[in-house]
Write an enzyme that holds these catalytic residues in place. Structure first.
Site, PDB file in Angstrom:
ATOM      1  N   THR A   1       0.838  -1.201   0.000  1.00 31.56           N
ATOM      2  CA  THR A   1       0.000   0.000   0.000  1.00 31.56           C
ATOM      3  C   THR A   1       0.869   1.245   0.000  1.00 31.56           C
ATOM      4  OG1 THR A   1      -1.570   1.309   1.312  1.00 31.56           O
ATOM      5  CG2 THR A   1      -0.170  -0.213   2.524  1.00 31.56           C
TER       6      THR A   1
ATOM      7  N   TYR B   1      -3.096  -1.423  10.546  1.00 33.71           N
ATOM      8  CA  TYR B   1      -3.097  -2.083   9.233  1.00 33.71           C
ATOM      9  C   TYR B   1      -1.848  -1.699   8.451  1.00 33.71           C
ATOM     10  CZ  TYR B   1      -3.856  -2.044   4.206  1.00 33.71           C
ATOM     11  OH  TYR B   1      -3.671  -2.150   2.847  1.00 33.71           O
ATOM     12  N   HIS B   2      -1.595  -0.394   8.314  1.00 35.48           N
ATOM     13  CA  HIS B   2      -0.441   0.040   7.527  1.00 35.48           C
ATOM     14  C   HIS B   2       0.866  -0.451   8.135  1.00 35.48           C
ATOM     15  CE1 HIS B   2      -3.458   3.105   6.109  1.00 35.48           C
ATOM     16  NE2 HIS B   2      -2.908   2.756   4.958  1.00 35.48           N
TER      17      HIS B   2
ATOM     18  N   LYS C   1       1.646  -3.869   6.959  1.00 33.71           N
ATOM     19  CA  LYS C   1       2.162  -3.904   5.588  1.00 33.71           C
ATOM     20  C   LYS C   1       3.644  -3.520   5.543  1.00 33.71           C
ATOM     21  CE  LYS C   1      -0.778  -4.331   2.573  1.00 33.71           C
ATOM     22  NZ  LYS C   1      -1.415  -5.511   1.950  1.00 33.71           N
TER      23      LYS C   1
ATOM     24  N   SER D   1      -1.670   3.490  10.731  1.00 28.03           N
ATOM     25  CA  SER D   1      -2.667   2.633  11.387  1.00 28.03           C
ATOM     26  C   SER D   1      -2.020   1.287  11.656  1.00 28.03           C
ATOM     27  CB  SER D   1      -3.912   2.453  10.510  1.00 28.03           C
ATOM     28  OG  SER D   1      -3.624   1.593   9.406  1.00 28.03           O
TER      29      SER D   1
END
Length: 479
Positions: free
Chosen positions: A230, A267-268, A271, A265
């Protein structure tokens, strides 16, 4: 309650043999298979769990008799693929938004495709009271419809890649030449709901990717990993964003280093950890990998998903999984003001779903070398949230829609006005022909949203997850 993982290798020939095994007595499952050629008749009826070490697995498999090979694309032939043996691509997370469109696209282009998915994305909707704007068929019915329309078969492995035993069996059975990895929890807001979902996101994404890397090392050393990353890994630095690496001079010495990461976040952050793990294993084990740092995706239709309603892709518009442009189009269609978070100067890279599938195909057809870790920034245009709102407002007016915009408190912790200039040349050099955001495309998106507006739950439009107020206890997002 934890759902047991069911492994299904569906080849769509009559009465597949079923083998079940369990390495843990913690699961109590009842699996019923009807004697039918339809793989959707393999049903997991019930299960309970008491913290097992291993999942209960049901596996159905069957040989394909008399299957004819599909011609290869020009890109495949150019990359040295044998015309007598299509290259095999495993699409991990192939039931999801990007994964489903990619699986169909690659199948249509002549690749032999297998989908690996635990179907948990559908469970998220049930847990949170959400639903796709578009009705989506079961994965089994999707695959069956695709074969009926095109004669092309997509194999299916249902299970969790965090279970290495399951993933190992899938790799050994399918023997992929490339693995396209979409199989992660993809929503920043979802990762910020509460502690349990933050932990799930990090465990699912990081451990799942580690398992994929070990599966490649152990069972398919030549397999090329195409990993969906991302652009959010980079954050919003006050300098240009390069493609993965930056050359710097410090105290008179120069080096090329991974571009600094500023994730925003849980989530990030997962990644970012993925990218580091992949880069390390390329160096240590000689794995070949392409990290596609993707921007925000919009749209729903590709040439393949438009062929039949049972092939329709999901279209998320809610505050948890919906992306900005998709959300704005649905809001305009139902007469809800466009929800601009804060000042609206947040700028990101965007791309059409049709370009997502094209980028993945280009990466597969032009694989990384053994030991090479490549990073491509995967987007075609940059927009601020305010710019998107203006575009949707103008497009809506042409269709007779009175579109208004309102600023709402930003639930995220992010800069709302900032410099943003990201490079994205490598995929263009490989031949990407982008679908840019035009008036006609916006008209199409708005008309699509109007077509399905009766399915819109307006209670799901406003943001309901706060970065600063996330809780410790598991909860369902309020409606």
């Amino acid at each position: 309650m934890k759902m047991a993982h069911m492994v299904t290798n569906c080849s769509f020939s009559p009465s597949p043999a079923v083998k079940t095994y369990s390495k843990s007595p913690g699961y109590c499952c009842n699996v019923t298979q009807f004697q039918s050629s339809k793989c959707s008749n393999l049903v997991l009826k019930s299960c309970t769990a008491t913290r097992p070490n291993r999942p209960f697995v049901s596996r159905a498999s069957a040989a394909v008799q008399g299957q004819t090979q599909t011609p290869l694309t020009g890109s495949q032939q150019a990359s040295g693929h044998s015309s007598s043996k299509p290259k095999k691509v495993m699409v991990i997370g192939g039931d999801g938004y990007c994964g489903w469109a990619t699986a169909l696209h690659l199948s249509n282009k002549g690749y032999e495709v297998a989908i690996v998915d635990n179907l948990v994305r559908r469970l998220f909707d049930h847990q949170l009271g959400l639903d796709s704007l578009t009705p989506i068929a079961s994965i089994q019915n999707r695959i069956r419809r695709w074969k009926a329309l095109t004669g092309k078969m997509i194999q299916l492995y249902v299970g969790d890649i965090c279970d290495f035993d399951f993933l190992s069996e899938a790799f050994k059975s399918f023997e992929p030449d490339s693995a396209v990895h979409f199989g992660e929890q993809r929503s920043a807001p979802y990762s910020m709901i509460d502690r349990s979902r933050a932990v799930f996101t990090q465990h699912n994404n990081v451990i799942g990717t580690l398992n994929v890397l070990f599966a490649i090392k152990e069972f398919s050393e030549e397999c090329h990993l195409v990993k969906l990353g991302t652009m959010g890994e980079y954050g919003t630095p006050n300098i240009d964003i390069e493609e993965g690496f930056i050359t710097i001079t410090h105290n008179g010495r120069t080096d090329t280093l991974p571009y600094p990461k500023q994730a925003s976040s849980f989530y990030h952050l997962s990644k970012v950890h993925d990218s580091h793990n992949i880069a390390f294993t390329c160096k240590a084990w000689g794995i070949r990998a392409t990290d596609l740092n993707q921007g925000v995706v919009y749209g729903v239709r590709t040439d393949e998903t438009a062929m039949h309603e049972e092939l329709s892709n999901r279209f998320d518009y809610d505050g948890v999984f919906g992306t900005a442009l998709n959300r704005f189009c649905v809001q305009a269609a139902v007469g809800h003001p466009l929800t601009v978070y804060g000042k609206g100067g947040q700028t990101r890279g965007y791309l059409d779903i049709r370009d997502t599938v094209q980028c993945v195909e280009l990466a597969i057809a032009n694989p990384a070398k053994p030991g090479e870790f490549r990073v491509f920034n995967q987007f075609t245009e940059q927009f601020s949230v305010n710019e998107l709102a203006k575009l949707v407002t103008a497009a809506g007016a042409k269709l007779g829609l009175e579109v208004q915009t309102k600023s709402v408190p930003n639930p995220r912790v992010e800069a709302e006005e900032h410099y943003y200039n990201a490079k994205h040349t490598k995929l263009m050099e490989l031949g990407l022909e982008p679908h840019l955001l035009s008036d006609s495309l916006l008209d199409s998106l708005l008309n699509f949203a109007v077509q399905y507006k009766d399915r819109v739950d307006t209670a799901q439009i406003m943001p309901s997850v706060s970065w600063k107020k996330m809780g410790a206890k598991p909860k369902t997002v309020s409606v």
